[in-house]
Structure formats: C-alpha cells, structure tokens
Design a protein around this motif. Structure first.
Motif, PDB file in Angstrom:
ATOM      1  N   VAL A  82       0.862  -1.179   0.000  1.00  0.00           N
ATOM      2  CA  VAL A  82       0.000   0.000   0.000  1.00  0.00           C
ATOM      3  C   VAL A  82       0.902   1.233   0.000  1.00  0.00           C
ATOM      4  CG1 VAL A  82      -1.930  -1.117   1.187  1.00  0.00           C
ATOM      5  CG2 VAL A  82      -0.164   0.025   2.526  1.00  0.00           C
ATOM      6  N   SER A  83       0.363   2.347  -0.409  1.00  0.00           N
ATOM      7  CA  SER A  83       1.164   3.561  -0.492  1.00  0.00           C
ATOM      8  C   SER A  83       1.808   3.882   0.849  1.00  0.00           C
ATOM      9  CB  SER A  83       0.294   4.737  -0.917  1.00  0.00           C
ATOM     10  OG  SER A  83       0.999   5.957  -0.771  1.00  0.00           O
ATOM     11  N   PRO A  84       3.107   4.145   0.864  1.00  0.00           N
ATOM     12  CA  PRO A  84       3.761   4.533   2.119  1.00  0.00           C
ATOM     13  C   PRO A  84       3.220   5.839   2.682  1.00  0.00           C
ATOM     14  CG  PRO A  84       5.247   4.840   0.251  1.00  0.00           C
ATOM     15  CD  PRO A  84       4.068   4.095  -0.255  1.00  0.00           C
ATOM     16  N   TYR A  85       2.549   6.621   1.845  1.00  0.00           N
ATOM     17  CA  TYR A  85       1.924   7.850   2.343  1.00  0.00           C
ATOM     18  C   TYR A  85       0.806   7.544   3.342  1.00  0.00           C
ATOM     19  CZ  TYR A  85       4.077   9.755  -1.947  1.00  0.00           C
ATOM     20  OH  TYR A  85       4.945  10.116  -2.952  1.00  0.00           O
ATOM     21  N   LEU A  86       0.336   6.273   3.338  1.00  0.00           N
ATOM     22  CA  LEU A  86      -0.779   5.887   4.219  1.00  0.00           C
ATOM     23  C   LEU A  86      -0.309   5.167   5.471  1.00  0.00           C
ATOM     24  CD1 LEU A  86      -3.166   4.523   1.429  1.00  0.00           C
ATOM     25  CD2 LEU A  86      -3.314   6.731   2.586  1.00  0.00           C
ATOM     26  N   ALA A  87       0.988   5.203   5.744  1.00  0.00           N
ATOM     27  CA  ALA A  87       1.549   4.433   6.856  1.00  0.00           C
ATOM     28  C   ALA A  87       0.924   4.798   8.191  1.00  0.00           C
ATOM     29  CB  ALA A  87       3.063   4.630   6.912  1.00  0.00           C
ATOM     30  N   ASN A  88       0.461   6.026   8.333  1.00  0.00           N
ATOM     31  CA  ASN A  88      -0.134   6.468   9.596  1.00  0.00           C
ATOM     32  C   ASN A  88      -1.636   6.725   9.461  1.00  0.00           C
ATOM     33  OD1 ASN A  88       2.450   6.511  10.932  1.00  0.00           O
ATOM     34  ND2 ASN A  88       2.891   8.387   9.793  1.00  0.00           N
ATOM     35  N   ASP A  89      -2.249   6.006   8.529  1.00  0.00           N
ATOM     36  CA  ASP A  89      -3.672   6.212   8.223  1.00  0.00           C
ATOM     37  C   ASP A  89      -4.351   4.839   8.144  1.00  0.00           C
ATOM     38  OD1 ASP A  89      -6.169   6.698   7.142  1.00  0.00           O
ATOM     39  OD2 ASP A  89      -5.451   7.953   5.498  1.00  0.00           O
ATOM     40  N   THR A  90      -5.008   4.449   9.221  1.00  0.00           N
ATOM     41  CA  THR A  90      -5.630   3.121   9.266  1.00  0.00           C
ATOM     42  C   THR A  90      -6.714   2.958   8.204  1.00  0.00           C
ATOM     43  OG1 THR A  90      -5.210   2.982  11.649  1.00  0.00           O
ATOM     44  CG2 THR A  90      -6.858   1.485  10.728  1.00  0.00           C
ATOM     45  N   LYS A  91      -7.645   3.900   8.164  1.00  0.00           N
ATOM     46  CA  LYS A  91      -8.745   3.797   7.211  1.00  0.00           C
ATOM     47  C   LYS A  91      -8.242   3.833   5.770  1.00  0.00           C
ATOM     48  CE  LYS A  91     -12.358   5.772  10.175  1.00  0.00           C
ATOM     49  NZ  LYS A  91     -13.334   6.885  10.339  1.00  0.00           N
ATOM     50  N   GLY A  92      -7.278   4.724   5.510  1.00  0.00           N
ATOM     51  CA  GLY A  92      -6.734   4.808   4.163  1.00  0.00           C
ATOM     52  C   GLY A  92      -6.029   3.531   3.755  1.00  0.00           C
ATOM     53  N   THR A  93      -5.296   2.921   4.693  1.00  0.00           N
ATOM     54  CA  THR A  93      -4.601   1.657   4.418  1.00  0.00           C
ATOM     55  C   THR A  93      -5.604   0.557   4.086  1.00  0.00           C
ATOM     56  OG1 THR A  93      -2.706   2.199   5.812  1.00  0.00           O
ATOM     57  CG2 THR A  93      -3.142  -0.133   5.434  1.00  0.00           C
ATOM     58  N   ILE A  94      -6.648   0.457   4.884  1.00  0.00           N
ATOM     59  CA  ILE A  94      -7.664  -0.580   4.647  1.00  0.00           C
ATOM     60  C   ILE A  94      -8.318  -0.391   3.280  1.00  0.00           C
ATOM     61  CG2 ILE A  94      -9.935  -1.407   5.384  1.00  0.00           C
ATOM     62  CD1 ILE A  94      -9.007  -0.841   8.290  1.00  0.00           C
ATOM     63  N   ALA A  95      -8.694   0.848   2.983  1.00  0.00           N
ATOM     64  CA  ALA A  95      -9.383   1.113   1.715  1.00  0.00           C
ATOM     65  C   ALA A  95      -8.489   0.776   0.521  1.00  0.00           C
ATOM     66  CB  ALA A  95      -9.816   2.571   1.655  1.00  0.00           C
ATOM     67  N   GLU A  96      -7.220   1.199   0.584  1.00  0.00           N
ATOM     68  CA  GLU A  96      -6.336   0.920  -0.545  1.00  0.00           C
ATOM     69  C   GLU A  96      -6.024  -0.562  -0.652  1.00  0.00           C
ATOM     70  OE1 GLU A  96      -1.905   2.272  -1.995  1.00  0.00           O
ATOM     71  OE2 GLU A  96      -3.508   3.748  -1.827  1.00  0.00           O
TER      72      GLU A  96
END
Length: 950
Positions: free
Chosen positions: A110-124
C-alpha cells in the motif's frame, strides 16, 4: 547441491526482493523458480522506482496505458504495477498450488503515504486486492501503530498480508496477535482460513547499521582497551540476536490451545520473513544474514546480489535455533552499553516509512515525467529561467516541500500549509473540474434550452470572480453559430450599462445573474435594471424566463430568483471562493449558454489537474514550481508579476490579475500583478519584476521574443508557458490557481480571504445609506479646484504634496505626486469611467509614459471592477503603490428600479469608499475628478501627466 535450493530442505523458503517487467517477461523469474526453488517475490516503491526511473523499459507500457485515456501518475503507476504483479503471480501460481497456498506469493505494498492512516490503508488494500484478482497476492502493510488495526481487519476479511517494517520483538508479538485475532474473526464469520497466508517481515541489516554506528561512537570515547574490545565484539551481532529471539516468540505464539483451534480449521501460521538481508558493511560476510537465520517455517527475502552470492558460496545449516542463550547475552550486553535497542527500532520504523515515502516520491516523479513526455503537447509546456540565485532558492524550497509532503497536505486540505486559519474551508476548487465533468449532461441540457429559446445574446451580470472568468471565455472563444453571443457587464458606470443595453436586443437576451453571496451590490442593481428593461420589452410575466441565477445555496439571490421565476438556478460550491470559481458553475454556465464545448474544455483541464495533483512531487509539478518561483521571487523583492499574454489569449491576464492580487496582497505582503504593460527594453525595468509569458502553440512574435530574451539575459526571471490551443485554456486556470495557493504558502498568508475588499464595501455601504436617507452623498471638499478638474486627498497626503511643490496647477500636483515614486514602487491609474477601447488606449498611453519615465511597474484599472480584483492588494498588500484615482461627471445617469440611488451615485460612492480606505491605510493617493466632457478631460489629464513627468 545449489545452496539456495538446499534451504528448502531446512524448512526455509527463499523469496526474491526484486521485480521488473522484463525480468518476468523474459523468463528470468521462471528460471530462478526452477534452478533455485525461489518461492515468492516482494516489491516496494524503491524496487519499482529503480525499474521505472532508471530505464526506458516502461516507456511503451505507459504510452499504451495513456491511449485509453489520461491518468494521474498514481493511477498510471498502479495500472502498470498491477500488470507486473499479475504477471509475476501467474508465473508463481504453480508454486502456490504445489505448496497448497503456503508459498508462491507476490507482495504489493500500500502507499507509504498511508503508513499512519488506518482507514486509508484498509481502503487501498481492499481496492488493490480486488484489482489484482490473484489468490497468491499479499498486500504489504507497515507495522506502524496505525497499521496494526488495519492488519487485523484485512486478515479478518480474508486478505493475505505481508507485514513490513518490523524491527522490534515486542512489535512482532503485537503483529502476530493481530493476525490471530483476524483469523479468529474470519473463522467466527464462517470463513475458511486455509486460504489466508501472512508473513511478518522482520528487518535485519538496518539494525546492525544503526547499532554499529552507535557502538563506534562508544568505542571512540572509551579509554579502557578491554572496554573497547567488549564493544567491538558486539558489532554485527545485534540484528541476528534480535531476529533469533523473535523466532522464539514465534514458536510460543503459534503453539498451544488457541492456535490448535485455528489450525484444526486449516489455518496457516504467520511465518517470520527475514527482510533487509543484504549486508551493508564490507566488514561482514556477504551471506551472513542468510546463513545465520536458517530455520523451519521461515522465509528469507533476498535482493538479487545476495541471492547470487549465496548461490556461489553460501553455507547451509540449521542456524536459527543455535546459541539462543548467546543471543540473549548479546542483547543484554548491548543494553549495558547504554544504547537503547528500543529507541533504535522505533527510529528505524519512522526512518523506514520516510525512506519508502522518499522512494514513492521518486517513483511518482519518474512516472509523472514519463507521462508528460508521452502526452507531449496535450498539456501546456512550462519553462522557468530563474537565474542562479532564485533557481537555487526554488530548488531548496522544492525539496522542503517534498520532504514535508506539502503538496499532499495541500490536497488533503491541511490549513497548516498556510496560516492554520480557515483555509481548509476554501479548497473546493481543487476537485471542481472533476465535479463539473459529472454535470456535463445538465450543462448540455441547459445549452440546448438556450439554443431553442433563440436568444441572440447572453449577458453575465457579475463582479470579480463571477465576471472575469466568463470574460476570458467570451473574449477568447469565437461565437458559436446558433448560440447567443456572450457578453460580460461588471460595472456600475451608467455609460457602460447603457452601452450594454444598446449592444444587445433586450427581448432576445439571456441574463446570467452571478453572485456567490447574492448580496453583492453591483449584480443586484444590474439585475434590477435589466429585469425592468426586459419587463418593458416582453412583459413582466415573461421577464423571469430571460434570467438564470448562479449563486451559492440559500443565498438572497436564490430567493429573488424563485420569486421572479428565473428560468434556472445553478448552485455554486460554498467551498470555492469567487476568484477560484471559473471552473465551477460561475464560469461554466456562461460557457454552456454560449455553446462552448465543455466536455473538451474540462477533459483538457483535468490533464493539468492530474499534472498538479498530490501524487506529483514538487519537482515535476508545474503548478508547484510556478508557485514557488513566484513566491520566492516576491520574498526577494521581485514582487511585480508581469503577465504577458499573446493575442489569442489576451484577456487571460485580467483573470490572473485578480487571482494573484486578491489572493496574495494582504498583511502588508503580496504579489502585485501587472497586466497589459507593453514589453520594453531592459533599461525601463527595475529589479522587482517576475515575467510570465503565455501564448498558444504556433503564435510567433519575433520582436516580442527578442525583447523577452533580452530581459532574461539582463537577469530577470522569465517563465514561458505555451498552450497547445485555446481549447486548453482551462489548464491555465488550474495551473495558476495551484501556483497562487503555493505562492501564498511561501508568503505566509491566507490566499483565500480578502479582508480589505470587505473594508471598501463597508465604506461604500455607509455612503449609499447616507444617500438613501438624505438624497445626496456627504459633501467633500477638494484640495484644489479648477474649471477642468477637482483634486481630492486626505490632509496628510495634501501636506506632503504641497511640500513637494504642489500648488494650484494640476500638473504641479501630479509632478509632486510622481516625485514620491521610488524604485520598487508601482503606479496604479484607477479610472471610474466607461471601460471601452478608446479609454483603454488612453490609460495605456498614460501608464506607459509613467513606466518609461519612472522605470516602475504600472497598472491601468477600471472601477468599480478592480475593487473585486487588484483592489485587495492595493489596500492590504505592500505599501509600494502610488495611486491616481480618476473620476468624472456622468454625461447621463441611469435610474435603478427599487433604488433611490442611481448608477452614477453608486459608482461615486464606490470610488469614494475605495479612496477613503486607501488614505486610511496611509497610501500615497491622489484623486482627480474631471468635469464636463469626459474625452476633453482625459486629454487634459494626459497632457498634465506628460508635463508632470518632464
């Protein structure tokens, strides 16, 4: 036996930490599967960046992907990455089948930009899982605090996960617990866990790199030889000891009643995967991190060089459970040194996220560059010649923007990019082009209705952002047969209102009343006047059918439009300020009424939106680059942004002028846009200029180009922008919007408010209210009066001008006024007269005379239109303006239905309100009121200015 293949008999799978399109297509991966028993592949942004950025291998696939339609760099990368992942997964599918889903996996991060974003990580992660459509895919998720709940969720929905960036034993336990909880949820929901696999990627060599560095510092400080030796003995030992003890935790976690319940259902253990196994130090054996970590139910993911080295001279033994007590002692001795392994592992997670984000920046930069190359002239070209000093400043700022993720933060509506106030509430324009594309059917229906009504003309009644954007479209695009000719009225000057009324056929004209708030004076009085005229022409009961409104939901204009039965009401987005609204209904409703091809306009526009998007690093982002150049030039004193537009797009500068001035000119700071100044020789310019030259492809003007080249050679920064055609005009709207927002961040201001415009409105309302009560404006006394003109200013300005030689003669006052002009200033002529070709030429002659004599920037503006544009910067920006306001007697006034005040009275109130705010701000301001015949008065003023400059 091949040492790599021999690992298989010791219970360890080898995965390859590498992926590239040709590597799979040419059969190299299949060969490694056959010869070395390679059982999987891992990828990450750094791997893809090397594959895409350092060769032309992906040029053709990128070009092919773009043939089906333009894509953002992130979407483009994802498109080609998914193809690569699918190809590798297909090659590894036999391994997956033979091992019953234990191996044969390909990992996609997943995008490393989402490393601190739980919802964003799940969605991607869920989106990538669905897009790849391969059972032997693993989604890579980092072991950050925000990543742990994402891991549990994804496992709980049946998605296989590779947990990356694991360094600490304690965190590994948390990761394994998340896996177990996820499996338990999946089983409780009736799922079969046999189809779920997971690995916990435990990083090795990076720990030694950091531990050894700190040990070296301790060794250098130690005085006792024995202490030095003890410290040296720990070098290269910490990472392996840490990994061995993590494996001991694995043995505990995947045993016992809890695990037995899951394994009875078919669950697989989450294997430890040794990552970062390439040796970083030449002091160590290059196969060390493979040889010392061989054990049952583990994976070692190796880069190609390490794989080759181990194949050549690797030694195979069951090493992972050797000397566990010695491993414990290594970590205990390491702790005694005072170095914290917990701090090292915590920092490595942060550094790992940053390194992957840096790699993603490079990756998207490479894709963005290849996209731009492939698109060619589909996107307007931009080149910046900034000179050595400004260039270095911009380069430094570019890296700072990249490192602090400011362009992503801007797109994520993070107000801290600017001042941390209300900026987040005004960023709807970022997505307006895409939002309006979704409304094309509605615009098409409206355009058809306009055409069917047989309107010959369409007139926009608005000010500032509601008028300047439509004006650019009206002036730039030719009249479309069968549709009304588009006009714009943005003045309360009675002569200009009367001219518009004579220009169109009232009974066959559509009026577009455009006002965000609905409470703006000018469009309201213009609407009242023309509603009355239409009522006379077609009847009061039918007048509403000749009007449409463009306004924000719930405005007073919407209420009036409903009461007067307007044909249509179009709602703007309250999150888009007026000057950023051209790519919203405020610009597109007039364009649709004129029959312009909105589909083409918006399709071209979104290509620029993608070029300036959050996934395009600042170095490759044209809007960011222009904004950084403008902003830092302004900080360095080059705050006169001089806009040069070629004939086909000559009116663009008027729109950009408002955007730049109203956005940046406040808090004593700002950029002063200079539109319409004819290009001169280097000798007539100071060192306060920043030039932007716009033209359409194919337009040539050798004399102009030679002058521009001379200015660049003389050290002036020059930006050249070439539009592929006028159909690409929307691209420039967006490029300049991004650039202005970025410049505002550099200047440290809020680019979305306009506090000083509001002050002028307040003054105007006070004056018009006084008129409504008394029937006249409050009296005012000129400092000098003559048959031809009266001069006005405040006491402070008057005293200073008299000391500088002003007496009873107009020329003497102008001479004293212009004496106050110093290098770095600008002179603004603010004329409250009809804006027509003759008057434009007259003011142009005056300003050029001032420019050439005083060698300063000049502005020629018409009131009250500029009040909603450059007026903000004149009052709230830097105190470098010298203002000459020009008012005149109206030859003929016009009454306004339902108003006691006439157009002439409102214009006079606006001029006086404007001037009062200028003087209240201690600006150098002088007002000339011409009496009698306007043309004669302007000639006399021109003559007086000439005399004053000599």
């Amino acid at each position: 036996m091949n040492p790599v293949k021999a690992l298989e008999s010791h219970g360890q799978a080898v995965w390859l930490d590498f992926l590239a399109r040709g590597f799979v297509a040419k059969g190299d991966l299949k060969k490694l599967i056959d010869t070395d028993a390679v059982k999987g592949v891992t990828s990450n942004p750094a791997i893809f960046e090397k594959a895409i950025g350092s060769s032309d291998e992906y040029d053709a696939p990128i070009a092919a992907a773009l043939k089906s339609g333009d894509k953002s760099p992130a979407d483009l990368f994802e498109h080609i990455a998914i193809e690569d992942i699918q190809s590798a997964a297909d090659v590894l599918k036999p391994v997956f089948d033979a091992t019953r889903g234990r191996d044969g996996f390909v990992s996609l991060e997943v995008s490393p930009y989402l490393a601190n974003d739980t919802k964003g990580t799940i969605a991607e992660a869920e989106r990538l899982w669905k897009s790849v459509k391969r059972p032997n895919l693993m989604i890579k998720v980092p072991a950050t605090p925000e990543g742990l709940p994402a891991i549990e969720h994804l496992i709980g929905t049946g998605i296989s996960v590779n947990i990356t960036l694991l360094f600490a034993q304690m965190v590994y336990v948390e990761v394994a617990e998340a896996y177990l909880r996820g499996l338990e949820k999946f089983v409780a929901g009736g799922g079969d866990p046999a189809g779920i696999a997971s690995v916990a990627s435990f990083f090795v060599s990076r720990i030694d790199t950091q531990a050894d560095k700190q040990l070296d510092d301790k060794i250098a400080q130690a005085n006792d030889p024995a202490e030095k030796e003890r410290l040296k003995a720990l070098k290269g030992k910490v990472a392996i000891a840490n990994a061995k003890l993590a494996y001991q935790e694995y043995l505990k976690l995947f045993a016992g009643p809890r695990w037995d319940k899951l394994t009875a259902k078919g669950a697989q253990p989450q294997r430890l995967l040794w990552a970062s196994t390439g040796v970083k130090s030449k002091d160590y054996r290059d196969t060390m991190y493979v040889e010392e970590l061989i054990g049952k139910d583990t994976v070692n993911t190796v880069p190609p060089a390490t794989l080759d080295a181990f194949r050549d001279h690797g030694e195979v033994r069951d090493s992972l459970e050797e000397n566990i007590d010695a491993a414990k002692k290594v970590l205990a001795d390491f702790a005694k040194t005072g170095i914290s392994l917990d701090e090292i592992t915590s920092e490595l997670v942060i550094d790992g996220v940053k390194l992957f984000a840096d790699a993603a920046d490079k990756l998207y930069g490479a894709v963005a560059h290849k996209r731009a190359t492939s698109l060619g002239k589909a996107v307007g070209a931009q080149t910046l010649a900034l000179g050595d000093v400004l260039k270095k400043t911009v380069e430094k700022s570019t890296e700072e923007w990249r490192g602090s993720a400011k362009i992503r933060r801007l797109w994520h509506k993070d107000a801290s990019v600017w001042t941390g106030s209300d900026e987040a509430s005004w960023l709807g324009w970022l997505n307006s082009a895409f939002a309006e594309k979704a409304k094309l059917a509605d615009y098409s229906e409206f355009a058809t209705w306009v055409k069917d009504q047989g309107f010959t003309d369409a007139v926009v009644l608005g000010m500032g952002g509601s008028s300047l954007g439509p004006e650019v479209l009206a002036v730039t695009f030719p009249h479309v047969s069968g549709f009304p000719k588009l006009h714009v009225l943005d003045s309360t000057d009675p002569a200009q209102v009367a001219t518009m009324a004579k220009t169109v056929t009232i009974a066959k004209t559509l009026f577009i009343v455009s006002s965000k708030s609905g409470g703006t004076t000018e469009p309201n009085v213009m609407k009242n006047y023309f509603f009355g005229e239409v009522s006379k022409a077609v009847g009061a009961d039918k007048a509403g059918a000749h009007f449409v409104a463009v306004t924000d939901p719930g405005s007073s204009l919407e209420k009036v439009a409903k009461e007067q039965k307007f044909a249509r009401i179009f709602h703007g987005d309250p999150a888009i300020g007026g000057r950023y609204s051209v790519l919203s209904p405020f610009g597109l409703v007039p364009a649709a009424a004129a029959g312009l091809d909105l589909s083409k306009l918006l399709e071209h526009t979104v290509s620029m939106v993608r070029s300036c998007g959050p996934d395009v690093p600042p170095s490759e982002n044209p809007g960011v680059q222009l904004g950084l150049a403008m902003g830092h030039a302004g900080v360095d004193g080059r705050d006169k942004v001089t806009i040069l537009s070629s004939k086909k797009i000559a009116d663009f500068g008027a729109w950009a002028e408002q955007l730049i001035a109203e956005s940046t000119g406040k808090d004593g700071k700002g950029l002063i846009p200079i539109d319409g100044e004819e290009l001169g020789a280097p000798s007539v310019y100071g060192d306060d200029r920043f030039f932007i030259d716009l033209r359409t492809d194919g337009e040539t003007d050798k004399a102009h180009d030679d002058k521009l080249a001379a200015l660049e050679k003389a050290g002036h920064p020059v930006t050249r922008i070439t539009l592929p055609s006028i159909d690409h005009l929307g691209q420039e709207f967006f490029r300049f919007e991004i650039a202005t927002a970025v410049a505002g961040a550099v200047l440290g201001i809020n680019p979305f408010n306009q506090p000083d415009v509001e002050d002028a409105k307040i003054k105007t309302r006070e004056l018009t209210s006084a008129f409504e009560k008394t029937g006249s404006l409050p009296p005012e006394t000129p400092v000098v009066s003559s048959p031809e003109a009266d001069l006005y200013t405040d006491d402070s300005n008057a005293d200073l001008l008299k000391k500088a030689g002003a007496d009873g003669d107009l020329a003497s006052w102008l001479k004293a006024h212009f004496r106050r002009v110093t290098p770095g200033d600008y002179v603004a002529l603010l004329a409250y007269v009809e804006r027509d070709a003759a008057h434009i030429d007259t003011l142009q002659g005056m300003r050029m005379a001032v420019r050439d004599k005083k060698k300063v920037a000049t502005c020629a503006e018409f009131g009250p239109r500029f009040l909603h544009s450059t007026g903000q910067a004149y009052k709230g920006g830097p105190d470098s303006g010298v203002f000459l306001q020009i008012t005149a007697d109206d030859a003929k006034d016009l009454a306004i239905p339902d108003y006691r005040a006439s157009f002439g009275v409102i214009k006079a109130a606006q001029a006086r309100g404007d001037f009062e705010v200028l003087t209240d701000r201690s600006r150098r301001a002088l007002r000339v009121h011409l009496k009698g015949d306007l043309e004669a008065g302007l000639k006399a003023l021109d003559k007086a200015i000439t005399a004053a400059l000599n």
